[in-house]
Write a protein that holds these residues in place. Structure first.
Motif, short mmCIF file in Angstrom:
data_model
loop_
_atom_site.label_atom_id
_atom_site.label_comp_id
_atom_site.label_asym_id
_atom_site.label_seq_id
_atom_site.Cartn_x
_atom_site.Cartn_y
_atom_site.Cartn_z
N ALA A 140 0.76 -0.90 -0.12
CA ALA A 140 0.07 -0.14 0.16
C ALA A 140 0.75 1.23 -0.37
O ALA A 140 2.00 1.39 0.83
CB ALA A 140 -0.84 0.10 0.93
N ILE A 196 -5.06 4.36 -2.42
CA ILE A 196 -6.34 4.23 -2.43
C ILE A 196 -6.56 6.51 -2.62
O ILE A 196 -5.97 7.09 -2.22
CB ILE A 196 -7.32 4.16 -1.39
CG1 ILE A 196 -6.61 2.38 -0.87
CG2 ILE A 196 -8.29 3.67 -1.16
CD1 ILE A 196 -6.74 1.08 -2.39
N GLY A 242 3.38 1.44 5.58
CA GLY A 242 4.39 2.24 6.75
C GLY A 242 3.60 2.30 7.79
O GLY A 242 2.30 2.82 7.89
N HIS A 302 4.24 5.17 11.02
CA HIS A 302 4.81 5.96 11.40
C HIS A 302 5.34 6.26 13.22
O HIS A 302 5.70 7.02 13.57
CB HIS A 302 4.52 7.40 11.48
CG HIS A 302 4.32 7.70 9.97
ND1 HIS A 302 3.11 7.41 9.02
CD2 HIS A 302 5.08 8.62 9.47
CE1 HIS A 302 3.81 8.13 8.15
NE2 HIS A 302 5.05 8.57 8.18
N THR A 349 -2.98 4.54 8.93
CA THR A 349 -3.32 3.52 8.13
C THR A 349 -3.43 2.18 8.81
O THR A 349 -4.29 1.19 8.39
CB THR A 349 -3.32 4.13 6.88
OG1 THR A 349 -3.52 5.86 5.98
CG2 THR A 349 -4.02 3.42 5.49
P1 AMP Z 1 -0.36 7.09 7.21
O1 AMP Z 1 -0.64 6.46 8.42
O2 AMP Z 1 -1.56 7.78 6.86
O3 AMP Z 1 0.43 8.02 7.75
O4 AMP Z 1 -0.29 6.10 6.52
C1 AMP Z 1 0.90 5.32 6.65
C2 AMP Z 1 1.22 4.05 5.85
O5 AMP Z 1 -0.38 3.62 5.26
C3 AMP Z 1 1.87 4.51 4.73
O6 AMP Z 1 2.82 4.59 4.79
C4 AMP Z 1 1.49 3.95 3.39
O7 AMP Z 1 1.77 2.42 3.05
C5 AMP Z 1 -0.14 3.12 4.33
N1 AMP Z 1 -1.17 4.64 3.44
C6 AMP Z 1 -1.42 5.81 3.85
N2 AMP Z 1 -2.94 5.93 2.44
C7 AMP Z 1 -2.53 5.95 1.87
C8 AMP Z 1 -3.64 5.10 0.66
N3 AMP Z 1 -4.25 6.38 0.08
N4 AMP Z 1 -3.05 4.12 -0.60
C9 AMP Z 1 -2.41 3.19 0.24
N5 AMP Z 1 -1.66 2.94 0.97
C10 AMP Z 1 -2.53 4.17 1.58
#
Ligand code: AMP
Length: 148
Positions: free
Chosen positions: A9, A39, A111, A113, A125
Motif C-alpha cells: 500500500a 487509494i 508504512g 510512523h 492507516t
Molecule cells: P498514514 O498512517 O496515513 O501516515 O500512512 C501510513 C501508511 O499507510 C503509508 O506508508 C502507506 O503504506 C499506507 N497508506 C496511507 N494512505 C494510503 C492510501 N491513500 N493508499 C494506499 N496506502 C496508503
C-alpha cells in the motif's frame, strides 16, 4: 515459509520508498508476486461528506495525478511489474482489504510512523489496515528525517 502474493500500500509520498524496498526484498527472497495499491480518498469524505460545491473536477485532477505518480513508481521499481497495480477511490482500509481478498494476497505491507500523543489517538492507516485484515500485515517503521 514464504508469501505468494504481496500487496504494497503506497501513499505516493517519498515515504513509500522504504516500504516498497522492504516488500521487494521479501518478494525476491520468496519468489512472490508483488502488487501495488493506492487509494484516492473521496474529497467529500475529507470534508465530512457535506460539501456545498461540485468537487468532481478537483477529484478527477487528484485521480490523474495519483495515476502519474503510480506510473512513475513502477518505472522506478521495475520488479513491481511482476504483479498488478491498483488505483481506486474509497476508504483505504476497506479497499485494501477487498483487493487482498479478491487477488488472494497473503501479505499486505504498509508504512507505520510509530505515532504517539495526539496523533496516536487519531489513528493511522497502518492500524486501520491491521484491524480485520484477511491476511498477514507487515508494518514497515518509517523514521522521520530531522528537518533541515
Ligand atoms: P498514514 O498512517 O496515513 O501516515 O500512512 C501510513 C501508511 O499507510 C503509508 O506508508 C502507506 O503504506 C499506507 N497508506 C496511507 N494512505 C494510503 C492510501 N491513500 N493508499 C494506499 N496506502 C496508503
Amino acid at each position: 515459509m514464504s508469501y505468494e502474493h504481496i500487496l504494497v500500500a503506497v501513499d505516493l509520498t517519498e515515504e513509500c520508498d522504504p516500504v516498497i524496498k522492504k516488500a521487494m526484498a521479501l518478494a525476491l527472497a520468496g519468489h512472490s508476486k508483488l502488487s501495488l495499491v493506492h487509494i484516492v480518498e473521496p474529497m467529500a469524505m475529507a470534508f465530512g461528506g457535506d460539501v456545498p460545491m461540485d468537487l468532481s473536477q478537483l477529484q478527477q485532477q487528484q485521480f490523474d495525478q495519483a495515476k502519474e505518480k503510480l506510473e512513475a513508481l513502477k518505472r522506478k521499481y521495475p520488479d513491481v511489474k511482476t504483479g498488478d497495480s491498483h488505483l481506486t477511490y474509497g476508504q483505504p482500509r476497506q479497499e485494501i482489504h477487498n483487493l487482498a481478498k479478491e487477488h488472494h494476497v497473503d501479505l499486505i505491507v504498509v508504512g507505520s510512523h510509530g505515532r504517539h500523543g495526539l496523533s496516536l489517538l487519531l489513528g493511522s492507516t497502518a492500524n486501520d489496515v491491521l484491524h480485520g485484515a484477511p491476511c498477514d500485515v507487515l508494518a514497515v517503521r518509517l523514521i522521520k528525517r530531522p528537518e533541515k
